[in-house]
Design a protein around this motif. Structure first.
Motif, PDB file in Angstrom:
ATOM      1  N   THR A  67      -4.727  -0.517  -9.484  1.00  0.00           N
ATOM      2  CA  THR A  67      -5.134   0.278 -10.640  1.00  0.00           C
ATOM      3  C   THR A  67      -6.553   0.815 -10.443  1.00  0.00           C
ATOM      4  O   THR A  67      -6.832   1.984 -10.735  1.00  0.00           O
ATOM      5  CB  THR A  67      -5.062  -0.567 -11.926  1.00  0.00           C
ATOM      6  OG1 THR A  67      -3.736  -1.067 -12.075  1.00  0.00           O
ATOM      7  CG2 THR A  67      -5.429   0.247 -13.147  1.00  0.00           C
ATOM      8  N   GLY A  68      -7.446  -0.018  -9.954  1.00  0.00           N
ATOM      9  CA  GLY A  68      -8.817   0.416  -9.708  1.00  0.00           C
ATOM     10  C   GLY A  68      -8.904   1.481  -8.635  1.00  0.00           C
ATOM     11  O   GLY A  68      -9.672   2.442  -8.765  1.00  0.00           O
ATOM     12  N   LEU A  69      -8.108   1.342  -7.571  1.00  0.00           N
ATOM     13  CA  LEU A  69      -8.099   2.368  -6.530  1.00  0.00           C
ATOM     14  C   LEU A  69      -7.554   3.693  -7.046  1.00  0.00           C
ATOM     15  O   LEU A  69      -8.058   4.762  -6.706  1.00  0.00           O
ATOM     16  CB  LEU A  69      -7.287   1.901  -5.322  1.00  0.00           C
ATOM     17  CG  LEU A  69      -7.974   0.892  -4.407  1.00  0.00           C
ATOM     18  CD1 LEU A  69      -7.015   0.422  -3.330  1.00  0.00           C
ATOM     19  CD2 LEU A  69      -9.210   1.494  -3.794  1.00  0.00           C
ATOM     20  N   GLY A  70      -6.512   3.623  -7.871  1.00  0.00           N
ATOM     21  CA  GLY A  70      -5.975   4.843  -8.479  1.00  0.00           C
ATOM     22  C   GLY A  70      -7.001   5.513  -9.379  1.00  0.00           C
ATOM     23  O   GLY A  70      -7.170   6.736  -9.358  1.00  0.00           O
ATOM     24  N   GLY A  71      -7.713   4.712 -10.165  1.00  0.00           N
ATOM     25  CA  GLY A  71      -8.769   5.264 -11.009  1.00  0.00           C
ATOM     26  C   GLY A  71      -9.901   5.850 -10.193  1.00  0.00           C
ATOM     27  O   GLY A  71     -10.460   6.892 -10.544  1.00  0.00           O
ATOM     28  N   PHE A  72     -10.232   5.220  -9.076  1.00  0.00           N
ATOM     29  CA  PHE A  72     -11.278   5.735  -8.196  1.00  0.00           C
ATOM     30  C   PHE A  72     -10.897   7.096  -7.629  1.00  0.00           C
ATOM     31  O   PHE A  72     -11.696   8.025  -7.619  1.00  0.00           O
ATOM     32  CB  PHE A  72     -11.537   4.728  -7.075  1.00  0.00           C
ATOM     33  CG  PHE A  72     -12.600   5.150  -6.117  1.00  0.00           C
ATOM     34  CD1 PHE A  72     -13.930   4.974  -6.433  1.00  0.00           C
ATOM     35  CD2 PHE A  72     -12.267   5.713  -4.900  1.00  0.00           C
ATOM     36  CE1 PHE A  72     -14.923   5.361  -5.555  1.00  0.00           C
ATOM     37  CE2 PHE A  72     -13.242   6.104  -4.009  1.00  0.00           C
ATOM     38  CZ  PHE A  72     -14.587   5.936  -4.339  1.00  0.00           C
ATOM     39  N   LEU A  93      -0.839   5.107  -7.386  1.00  0.00           N
ATOM     40  CA  LEU A  93      -1.562   3.837  -7.339  1.00  0.00           C
ATOM     41  C   LEU A  93      -1.761   3.248  -8.729  1.00  0.00           C
ATOM     42  O   LEU A  93      -1.626   2.035  -8.926  1.00  0.00           O
ATOM     43  CB  LEU A  93      -2.909   4.028  -6.644  1.00  0.00           C
ATOM     44  CG  LEU A  93      -2.875   4.262  -5.142  1.00  0.00           C
ATOM     45  CD1 LEU A  93      -4.269   4.573  -4.622  1.00  0.00           C
ATOM     46  CD2 LEU A  93      -2.298   3.062  -4.423  1.00  0.00           C
ATOM     47  N   ALA A  94      -2.068   4.093  -9.714  1.00  0.00           N
ATOM     48  CA  ALA A  94      -2.268   3.612 -11.080  1.00  0.00           C
ATOM     49  C   ALA A  94      -0.967   3.080 -11.675  1.00  0.00           C
ATOM     50  O   ALA A  94      -0.962   2.030 -12.319  1.00  0.00           O
ATOM     51  CB  ALA A  94      -2.828   4.725 -11.960  1.00  0.00           C
ATOM     52  N   VAL A  95       0.137   3.780 -11.463  1.00  0.00           N
ATOM     53  CA  VAL A  95       1.427   3.316 -11.982  1.00  0.00           C
ATOM     54  C   VAL A  95       1.854   2.025 -11.273  1.00  0.00           C
ATOM     55  O   VAL A  95       2.336   1.083 -11.909  1.00  0.00           O
ATOM     56  CB  VAL A  95       2.501   4.423 -11.842  1.00  0.00           C
ATOM     57  CG1 VAL A  95       3.884   3.889 -12.136  1.00  0.00           C
ATOM     58  CG2 VAL A  95       2.173   5.578 -12.771  1.00  0.00           C
ATOM     59  N   LEU A  96       1.656   1.959  -9.974  1.00  0.00           N
ATOM     60  CA  LEU A  96       1.988   0.744  -9.222  1.00  0.00           C
ATOM     61  C   LEU A  96       1.156  -0.430  -9.715  1.00  0.00           C
ATOM     62  O   LEU A  96       1.689  -1.516  -9.985  1.00  0.00           O
ATOM     63  CB  LEU A  96       1.761   0.969  -7.726  1.00  0.00           C
ATOM     64  CG  LEU A  96       1.937  -0.250  -6.825  1.00  0.00           C
ATOM     65  CD1 LEU A  96       3.406  -0.632  -6.751  1.00  0.00           C
ATOM     66  CD2 LEU A  96       1.383   0.034  -5.453  1.00  0.00           C
TER      67      LEU A  96
END
Length: 158
Positions: A40-45, A118-121
């Motif tokens: 989630t953090g990587l998707g947000g990044f 990435l966020a959905v995962l």
């Protein structure tokens, strides 16, 4: 490894401070939805910093840039919430999935689809994570009666 030592033998205690730190981190990591928070953090990044990349001619910075920054910041906040407060993983996981999917039309295709995926995962992994339960010991119930082979109390009356 010496020839006398079997291949499956494990050391009884960690050797140095690095091994103790790694063991402590592993114990801490297993007590919370670590991988869900990481994804989630990587998707947000990706969603947050993609509008700030020097690709100004390729990506349009405008309302998509503002929405991308807001969605990315919210996803990174949800990642911290998932990591630091595992009891709130359901709400944070649902918010992460909704914001990740909403980032597709609001931002630059959800961080070129990578951030959205990435966020959905990560949100779904956080939602589905369960804490590890200790093994249950085989105990007899306090008031349970053990049946003897000739016991007729469980048979129906004829």
């Amino acid at each position: 490894m010496t020839p006398e030592t079997p291949a499956t033998a494990k050391p009884s205690a960690p050797a140095g401070p690095a091994a103790r730190a790694r063991t402590a981190f592993r114990t801490w990591r297993r007590s919370r939805p670590f991988w869900g928070a990481l994804w989630t953090g990587l998707g947000g990044f990706v969603i947050l910093f993609l509008p700030l990349a020097p690709l100004g001619r390729i990506l349009q910075v405008g309302i998509g840039g503002v929405a991308g920054m807001a969605a990315g910041a919210l996803l990174m906040a949800m990642a911290l919430l998932i990591l630091l407060m595992p009891g709130q993983r359901y709400a944070a996981g649902i918010v992460a999935v909704v914001v990740g999917v909403a980032s597709f039309p609001l931002t630059n295709l959800g961080g070129l689809v990578i951030g959205m995926v990435l966020a959905v995962l990560g949100g779904s992994m956080a939602f589905g994570w369960l804490p590890e339960r200790p093994e249950r010991r085989a105990r007899r119930r306090l008031f349970a009666r053990r049946r003897e082979p000739g016991d007729r109390t469980a048979e129906p009356a004829a």
